[in-house]
Scaffold this active site. Sequence first.
Site, short mmCIF file in Angstrom:
data_model
loop_
_atom_site.label_atom_id
_atom_site.label_comp_id
_atom_site.label_asym_id
_atom_site.label_seq_id
_atom_site.Cartn_x
_atom_site.Cartn_y
_atom_site.Cartn_z
N ASP A 142 -2.25 6.69 -4.70
CA ASP A 142 -2.43 5.57 -3.78
C ASP A 142 -2.77 4.27 -4.51
O ASP A 142 -3.89 4.10 -4.99
CB ASP A 142 -3.53 5.91 -2.77
CG ASP A 142 -3.68 4.84 -1.70
OD1 ASP A 142 -2.86 3.91 -1.65
OD2 ASP A 142 -4.64 4.94 -0.90
N ASP A 160 0.82 -1.20 0.00
CA ASP A 160 0.00 0.00 0.00
C ASP A 160 0.86 1.26 0.00
O ASP A 160 1.57 1.51 0.97
CB ASP A 160 -0.86 -0.05 1.27
CG ASP A 160 -1.70 1.18 1.46
OD1 ASP A 160 -1.99 1.86 0.48
OD2 ASP A 160 -2.09 1.44 2.61
#
Length: 451
Positions: free
Chosen positions: A339, A149
């Site tokens: 992201d 992530d």
Amino acid sequence: MGSFQFGCRPRPVPCPVPGRNPRAVMQSLLTLLFLAPVLAIAASIQPPVELQTGHAIELDQRAAVAHNGVANTRGFSVHLARVHAKMQRGFAAYAKNTGSEHPNFHIVGKFGRRALATVGVPLTDDDELLWHGTVSVGNPPVKYKVDFDTGSSDFFLPSGDCKTNCAGHVRYNGSKSKSARATTKGFTLNYLDGSQVKGKVYNDTVSFSSSAMNGTQLVTTKLTANGAAVGAASVYSDGFALDQFPPDGLLGLGFPQISHFGRNPVVHNLIQQKQIKPVFGVKLASSKSELMLGGVNPGKYKGAFTWAAVNPVGFWQIKVGSVQYKGKTFKKNFSAVVDTGTTVIMGDEASVRALYKAIPGSKDVSERVSPGAFSVPCKSIPTVNIQIGNMTVPISPASFNLGQLYAGSKECLGGIVIGDSDFWILGDVFLRNTYTQFDIGNKRVGFAALK
Ligand SMILES: *[C@@H]1O[C@H](CO)[C@@H](O)[C@H](O)[C@H]1NC(C)=O
Ligand SMILES: *[C@@H]1O[C@H](CO)[C@@H](O)[C@H](O)[C@H]1NC(C)=O
Ligand SMILES: *[C@@H]1O[C@H](CO)[C@@H](O)[C@H](O)[C@H]1NC(C)=O
Ligand SMILES: *[C@@H]1O[C@H](CO)[C@@H](O)[C@H](O)[C@H]1NC(C)=O
Ligand SMILES: *[C@@H]1O[C@H](CO)[C@@H](O)[C@H](O)[C@H]1NC(C)=O
């Protein structure tokens, strides 16, 4: 072939009243930015490329957003709620680590909480939108599946003594690893639903392996980070239970400033220990997705990179020039987080509403699907353009379209949704349309056209 995972995962919200500790961030700032190239290997891609300095790892997406063209609306709602919570956690860690409030910290909370509220019953694993990956931790090394992530910066796994929501996950037992050192640091991550992940931080060895072609020879390379911060969670929140979260743990690729542990992220350990150059490249697509540690893959992009400076350093946060549709601009000169762990593009309410208003046949499906979501006619999926620096990235209809609202529906779920603040998030819907270079050393993000 090692595979790294990008996808959504349970996202914590800030712990109450963070203390101020500017020193923690100074300690964790990188000092070694220019490192000698390490192993020169060619990646196992088609066609094979010549020697390069990065380590290519194939990515596999576990579940698409849409199954047979139908949107996974339930997984979508959960995902949105988790994104909101993750951002809040990042803001809190930023304040704690740097001693100043993050400039975008003014969360409304309306959409995140409502998104969560729409999800009444437990999820099946099919509801998650995930990519899979494996890392090894400790000595002897034990393999764990983790979710990678770029929107967070800590690494944690369920610990051997975890009795809450850890069943079925591979556990990390610090006392069984010869390379583990228990630190005095504990951690607690709070979630929107009131549950928590908490435990203790260990220092231990974390390694990644990838197979690659060296000339004509297949070689397995191993990258090892010694003394990396590994959170051993003795309590997992509901969102991490196996049926909701198939991987064992979570590994963040953001900057130290948003580390809840106040420590270097694992990739930063790899850089300091001269395992890789301070950069990684990402290609996300329906097939042949790849994370390259320590370099970018010339086999996957063409032309020059357009650069955007990261500011403030914490999230991979950059300035975006504009969002346009049919020549009309709906948002200009704004801050957004890149992201890999968010599926959608998330934007402020006024701009996103104005954008969909300009798209013929679009509808607000907040009540039917998830707060902040819109549908567009499946027959005419729009092409929205995102301009960064002097590059315009058209969001292809295929990546914008998250699937029919239900089987046979003529309405399709749109890839841009309303977020909780003026802060935008560029997730998979955007990233599938560009090759992205995360340049840790120069604190910037580069975008190039896909080959
Ligand atoms: C962790 O490992 C130690 C040492 O092998 C063992 O005594 C202990 O029972 C293990 N704990 C769990 C919960 O597996
Ligand atoms: C864990 O690593 C940190 C950062 O390198 C270090 O400051 C700390 O002393 C280490 N703790 C132990 C118990 O080894
Ligand atoms: C790749 O091949 C070169 C030349 O044969 C060799 O020197 C090098 O050690 C190899 N690298 C790896 C990682 O095996
Ligand atoms: C704009 O594009 C040109 C190539 O066409 C490139 O050389 C230049 O660096 C780019 N500018 C920025 C700010 O990225
Ligand atoms: C973009 O916004 C910043 C403030 O965030 C401002 O300083 C700058 O002048 C703006 N640039 C343009 C081209 O509008």
